[in-house]
Scaffold this motif. Structure first.
Motif, PDB file in Angstrom:
ATOM      1  N   ASN A 686       0.858  -1.182   0.000  1.00  0.00           N
ATOM      2  CA  ASN A 686       0.000   0.000   0.000  1.00  0.00           C
ATOM      3  C   ASN A 686       0.892   1.230   0.000  1.00  0.00           C
ATOM      4  N   GLU A 687       0.291   2.397   0.269  1.00  0.00           N
ATOM      5  CA  GLU A 687       1.077   3.629   0.216  1.00  0.00           C
ATOM      6  C   GLU A 687       2.075   3.742   1.353  1.00  0.00           C
ATOM      7  N   LEU A 688       1.925   2.936   2.407  1.00  0.00           N
ATOM      8  CA  LEU A 688       2.833   3.007   3.542  1.00  0.00           C
ATOM      9  C   LEU A 688       4.004   2.038   3.429  1.00  0.00           C
ATOM     10  N   ILE A 689       3.760   0.867   2.876  1.00  0.00           N
ATOM     11  CA  ILE A 689       4.803  -0.150   2.807  1.00  0.00           C
ATOM     12  C   ILE A 689       4.671  -0.898   1.489  1.00  0.00           C
ATOM     13  N   ARG A 690       5.810  -1.283   0.956  1.00  0.00           N
ATOM     14  CA  ARG A 690       5.840  -2.025  -0.312  1.00  0.00           C
ATOM     15  C   ARG A 690       6.496  -3.376  -0.065  1.00  0.00           C
ATOM     16  N   VAL A 691       5.789  -4.435  -0.425  1.00  0.00           N
ATOM     17  CA  VAL A 691       6.318  -5.789  -0.301  1.00  0.00           C
ATOM     18  C   VAL A 691       7.136  -6.082  -1.562  1.00  0.00           C
ATOM     19  N   ASN A 692       8.427  -6.294  -1.372  1.00  0.00           N
ATOM     20  CA  ASN A 692       9.355  -6.463  -2.485  1.00  0.00           C
ATOM     21  C   ASN A 692       9.882  -7.900  -2.492  1.00  0.00           C
ATOM     22  N   ILE A 693       9.593  -8.646  -3.557  1.00  0.00           N
ATOM     23  CA  ILE A 693      10.080 -10.024  -3.685  1.00  0.00           C
ATOM     24  C   ILE A 693      11.412  -9.960  -4.419  1.00  0.00           C
ATOM     25  N   ILE A 694      12.517 -10.174  -3.705  1.00  0.00           N
ATOM     26  CA  ILE A 694      13.836 -10.063  -4.352  1.00  0.00           C
ATOM     27  C   ILE A 694      14.259 -11.389  -4.967  1.00  0.00           C
ATOM     28  N   VAL A 695      13.843 -12.506  -4.392  1.00  0.00           N
ATOM     29  CA  VAL A 695      14.171 -13.831  -4.939  1.00  0.00           C
ATOM     30  C   VAL A 695      12.930 -14.692  -4.812  1.00  0.00           C
ATOM     31  N   ALA A 696      12.551 -15.364  -5.898  1.00  0.00           N
ATOM     32  CA  ALA A 696      11.430 -16.295  -5.878  1.00  0.00           C
ATOM     33  C   ALA A 696      11.785 -17.449  -6.796  1.00  0.00           C
ATOM     34  N   GLY A 697      11.809 -18.654  -6.254  1.00  0.00           N
ATOM     35  CA  GLY A 697      12.211 -19.790  -7.072  1.00  0.00           C
ATOM     36  C   GLY A 697      11.697 -21.090  -6.517  1.00  0.00           C
ATOM     37  N   VAL A 698      12.014 -22.142  -7.245  1.00  0.00           N
ATOM     38  CA  VAL A 698      11.582 -23.492  -6.904  1.00  0.00           C
ATOM     39  C   VAL A 698      12.762 -24.247  -6.316  1.00  0.00           C
ATOM     40  N   GLY A 699      12.503 -25.026  -5.269  1.00  0.00           N
ATOM     41  CA  GLY A 699      13.546 -25.846  -4.671  1.00  0.00           C
ATOM     42  C   GLY A 699      13.857 -25.408  -3.261  1.00  0.00           C
ATOM     43  N   GLY A 700      14.793 -26.130  -2.640  1.00  0.00           N
ATOM     44  CA  GLY A 700      15.180 -25.826  -1.275  1.00  0.00           C
ATOM     45  C   GLY A 700      15.909 -24.497  -1.160  1.00  0.00           C
ATOM     46  N   ILE A 701      16.036 -24.017   0.090  1.00  0.00           N
ATOM     47  CA  ILE A 701      16.710 -22.751   0.365  1.00  0.00           C
ATOM     48  C   ILE A 701      18.210 -23.010   0.375  1.00  0.00           C
ATOM     49  N   THR A 702      18.938 -22.365  -0.526  1.00  0.00           N
ATOM     50  CA  THR A 702      20.363 -22.586  -0.695  1.00  0.00           C
ATOM     51  C   THR A 702      21.168 -21.472  -0.040  1.00  0.00           C
ATOM     52  N   GLU A 703      22.478 -21.641  -0.066  1.00  0.00           N
ATOM     53  CA  GLU A 703      23.366 -20.624   0.493  1.00  0.00           C
ATOM     54  C   GLU A 703      23.264 -19.317  -0.280  1.00  0.00           C
ATOM     55  N   SER A 704      23.067 -19.418  -1.597  1.00  0.00           N
ATOM     56  CA  SER A 704      22.913 -18.208  -2.409  1.00  0.00           C
ATOM     57  C   SER A 704      21.664 -17.437  -2.009  1.00  0.00           C
ATOM     58  N   ASP A 705      20.565 -18.152  -1.746  1.00  0.00           N
ATOM     59  CA  ASP A 705      19.344 -17.476  -1.291  1.00  0.00           C
ATOM     60  C   ASP A 705      19.570 -16.777   0.047  1.00  0.00           C
ATOM     61  N   ALA A 706      20.287 -17.447   0.937  1.00  0.00           N
ATOM     62  CA  ALA A 706      20.546 -16.842   2.245  1.00  0.00           C
ATOM     63  C   ALA A 706      21.430 -15.611   2.118  1.00  0.00           C
ATOM     64  N   ASN A 707      22.440 -15.662   1.248  1.00  0.00           N
ATOM     65  CA  ASN A 707      23.295 -14.489   1.049  1.00  0.00           C
ATOM     66  C   ASN A 707      22.507 -13.325   0.453  1.00  0.00           C
TER      67      ASN A 707
END
Length: 862
Positions: A686-707
């Protein structure tokens, strides 16, 4: 005479200086004084015999053959000698050869003394060195003399040319050749004087005396001498091309007259174009400035300059669209053409068109749709005789399930779609793949929002609809109410005179299941579903995921042909070879025909749900099509990114100063869930906060996702997936927020809580009471005291107040005193008179209003 051999030619053939050859002929008993004298074959043989005897190769007795008479040692050393200075400076190659002949001496003979033998060897070496030094000095003096003569001739030629130019300036213009003939007295144009470094025969003659290894260019170029006339790897035309004058060009008329001969020397001579070169430049949907400059054969800076003149601020690495590129190409004088980047696609279409065959009846594809918890999966579960719904998280289907069931009515393929509002795109995709849509409506709940949405998807896909009224065994079931509610969405049951089949059933007890199967069979017969059962397969991706052990896994629905193990297929921007096929039970199968869903292993990556797949003959075509699609997708993305205007960027910057941001990293088990989560969570902005998806993918959470999450300070959401060991280590070290979910409701609720925490508390002002001033009393102790009547709410002491005059705030401060008659009180309620003392304000007048309020903190929410 051209076939006879002179001493000069013989010297060139044996690669020996002429002077040395004359000495050898004299030692052999033949007197020659002129290098141009002819040598007969007999004289050549006589010279050869003499040389053999001189080198110890004369005929010898048999007993002496084993023991050599002499040993000859040869050593060569190449040096460079610089002669002259300034413009006449030249470098001469000098090759020094040393040859020592050693003969064995009999024991006790006069030559057995080693000191005498050493002295003899040193004497011969000294003589050879002296001869070489004198030869070098003689060559240097001769080169210097010739260089001086060449310079003198050049100066004379320049003076003559200048005199001719001045004479021609005052004379009547006439033919250049005629003027030249009158001036020189010949029928040919005067040739430029030879330079010292020319590779003409005259210059080559001078180079012939530079040592035993100097290349001789004055020898006739016949077959016997061609291999000595230059470098061995050059042909005659190459040698002719290399005779062009090197070094700094001369000035004046001589330079101008030499240019035509230079440009025409050899087959690779450069010729100046007589007209501008107009190129056809192929341009796609987007192109970088560097690639455009390369196609134009121009410098990148020139193209950037042309763009700047057109008002386009672009760097050499920036991407421009087709229209901009076409304009700059036309501005630079070339012709833009549309790049034909669909070669592989056309080849693919032709490839598929060749595979058309006879069509045969195929099983129907049925999609079950409806609202959450209306019994879709339970109905399918009863038909399949399994427990699918109990295995779903929270009893709710989170992704499309594909099954084919063998019933008494024949084979039917079912697609079970989720009913939550976040899975709109998945339901729309299911409706496009299907032949028949079964709309499940609970008899005790009626038509709900997702039910109406499913009706819209079915109508948009122009798919026939069968309504299954479920849960008729419950006490509150009312099928008639459901039919009436369906009328509002233009779904008319056959009972009401419409064309929509409505079946009342219970997925719990099994009542009405056979009637539903009969309705499906009847509808499929009406549709006359047919497909090509043989040949290369084609179809659509229903769902995709990334399995840690098996790699990319795609659930596909075969629509045409026969999909078999080992086939090459292209699927969206992915391609690969089918390594294995699995049905819905996890059993491996070899082939899959029309209307059969299977899981495919072997793709290069995870395809997007909804992508089409096609089986091709070889891997080459599949790879080309996939790469071409990826390139077009990237170009489209670059064009969209480049389309942002400066005002849009400034507007976003201004908005970002006030808008907070919540960064999320989303990983899910299947592509459809990723898509649904992305849409649902992004919609929370909304005008107060913006939900930003920086990474979206299929599979387990990897070290690259955590970084990535650590760099963006993002919250990690795992939907039916877990983080591996390396990712957990990064998450712990960076103190990241990691949350696991299996139901999409919980994801949305948790993200709302996180966003509310970021928004923080909001301070609000709440008016608690209003008093109207009736009279103002003056007091020596309290100053002005307003005799007031509370007309609304409650006036409390020690609360902030505002003084309003004509509905305008004239003062804001605090209550100094609040009295009821002569007593101090804490509050005065509505309809009660009181005396109000305003702190630091004595200008209260009758008719003013005193507004009492308080400040409270409220948690911000989405």
């Amino acid at each position: 005479m051209s076939q006879q051999t002179t001493i000069r030619k013989l010297a060139a053939l044996v690669n020996t200086p002429v002077e040395k050859l004359l000495e050898q002929l004299s030692e052999a008993g033949m007197q020659f004084s002129d290098p141009d004298q002819v040598v007969t074959s007999a004289e050549k043989l006589k010279l050869l015999g003499f040389l053999k005897r001189a080198h110890g190769k004369a005929d010898a007795p048999a007993e002496d053959i084993a023991a050599p008479k002499k040993i000859t040692l040869n050593r060569s050393r190449k040096q460079e000698l610089t002669v002259g200075g300034g413009r006449n400076r030249q470098t001469v190659d000098v090759v020094v050869r040393k040859k020592v002949t050693l003969s064995p001496v009999a024991d006790g003979g006069p030559g057995s003394d080693p000191d005498a033998e050493r002295a003899e060897i040193l004497r011969k070496l000294e003589e050879s060195r002296q001869r070489n030094l004198s030869e070098q000095q003689r060559l240097a003096e001769e080169d210097k003399r010739r260089a001086d003569e060449a310079e003198q001739r050049r100066l004379e030629a320049e003076a003559e040319a200048e005199r001719l130019r001045q004479a021609a300036a005052v004379a009547v213009p006439e033919d250049a050749d005629a003027a030249t003939r009158r001036t020189t007295g010949h029928g040919h144009k005067p040739a430029a004087p030879p330079r010292a470094d020319d590779r003409s025969p005259a210059g080559a003659k001078h180079k012939a005396n530079r040592g035993s290894h100097a290349m001789v260019a004055g020898v006739e170029d016949d077959e016997s001498t061609a291999r000595f006339a230059g470098q061995l790897h050059l042909s005659a035309s190459d040698r002719a091309r290399r005779t062009t004058t090197r070094g700094k060009p001369t000035r004046g008329p001589q330079r101008r007259s030499a240019a035509p001969s230079r440009s025409g020397a050899g087959p690779h001579g450069f010729e100046r174009p007589t007209a501008p070169v107009v190129r056809e430049v192929a341009i796609g949907d987007a192109i970088t400035v560097a690639d455009l400059a390369q196609k134009l054969a121009m410098k990148g800076g020139d193209v950037v300059k042309a763009l700047f003149k057109m008002g386009v601020m672009a760097t050499i690495t920036q991407t421009i669209d087709h229209d901009t590129a076409a304009l700059v190409v036309e501005e630079l004088g070339h012709t833009p053409v549309r790049a034909d980047g669909d070669d592989a696609e056309r080849e693919l279409i032709a490839h598929v068109g060749e595979n058309q065959g006879d069509q045969v009846p195929r099983p129907p594809v049925v999609t079950i749709m409806g609202h959450v918890d209306h019994g879709k999966t339970s109905l399918l579960d009863y038909i399949r005789r399994t427990k699918v719904a109990s295995g779903e998280a929270g009893g709710i289907t989170q992704h499309i399930g594909a099954y084919h069931v063998e019933t008494d009515k024949g084979v039917i393929s079912f697609l079970d779609t989720p009913g939550h509002a976040a899975f709109t795109s998945m339901r729309a995709r299911g409706a496009k793949l299907t032949d028949i849509v079964i709309l499940v409506v609970a008899a005790d709940d009626g038509v709900m929002p997702q039910t109406a949405e499913a009706i819209q998807h079915a109508k948009a896909a122009k798919v026939p609809l069968i309504v299954a009224i479920n849960k008729i065994d419950k006490s509150g079931a009312d099928p008639s109410r459901v039919k009436n509610e369906l009328l509002e969405h233009d779904v008319v049951a056959e009972d009401f005179g419409g064309d929509t089949q409505v079946v009342e059933l219970s997925a719990k007890t099994g009542d009405g299941i056979d009637d539903l199967l009969d309705a499906i069979s009847l509808q499929s017969e009406v549709l006359e579903l047919r497909a090509v059962a043989e040949g290369r397969a084609s179809g659509t991706v229903i769902e995709s995921s990334l399995d840690k052990g098996r790699g990319p896994v795609a659930t596909v629905l075969v629509q045409q042909g026969q999909l078999a193990r080992g086939d090459y297929l292209v699927c969206g921007i992915q391609y690969g070879r089918v390594r294995a096929l699995f049905d819905e039970t996890g059993s491996q199968v070899q082939t899959a025909g029309p209307s059969i869903p299977v899981q495919v292993l072997g793709l290069s990556g995870v395809p997007d749900a909804g992508d089409d797949f096609v089986v091709v003959a070889d891997e080459r075509l599949a790879k080309e099509v996939a790469q071409q699609r990826e390139t077009k997708r990237r170009e489209t993305r670059l064009v969209q990114a480049a389309g942002n205007r400066m005002e849009d960027i400034m507007a976003q910057m201004g908005q970002a100063e006030q808008q907070l941001s919540l960064n999320l990293v989303i990983k899910a088990d299947v592509q459809g869930s990723v898509e649904a989560l992305r849409q649902a969570l992004t919609a929370l902005s909304n005008e107060l906060i913006r939900v930003n998806i920086i990474v979206a993918g299929v599979g387990g959470i990897t070290e690259s996702d955590a970084n990535s999450a650590a760099a963006a300070k993002a919250t990690i959401i795992g939907f039916n997936v877990r983080a591996d060991a390396s990712a957990r280590k990064v998450i712990e070290n960076s103190a990241l927020d990691l949350r696991y979910f299996s139901v999409i409701y919980d994801v949305i609720d948790q993200v709302k809580q996180v966003a509310s925490g970021i928004l923080g508390m909001e301070i609000r002002e709440e008016i608690i009471g209003i008093a109207q001033v009736r009279e103002v009393f003056r007091s020596s102790k309290f100053g002005a005291v307003a005799g007031s009547m509370v007309i609304e709410g409650v006036v409390k002491r020690n609360k902030p107040i505002r003084v309003l005059r004509d509905n305008t705030v004239v003062f804001e401060g605090e209550l100094e005193s609040l009295r009821r008659f002569k007593e101090n009180v804490d509050e005065v309620r509505n309809g009660t008179e009181c005396g109000i003392g305003v702190k630091a304000y004595n200008d209260v007048k009758p008719g003013d209003q005193i507004e009492c309020f308080e400040r409270i903190e409220v948690q911000r929410t989405l």
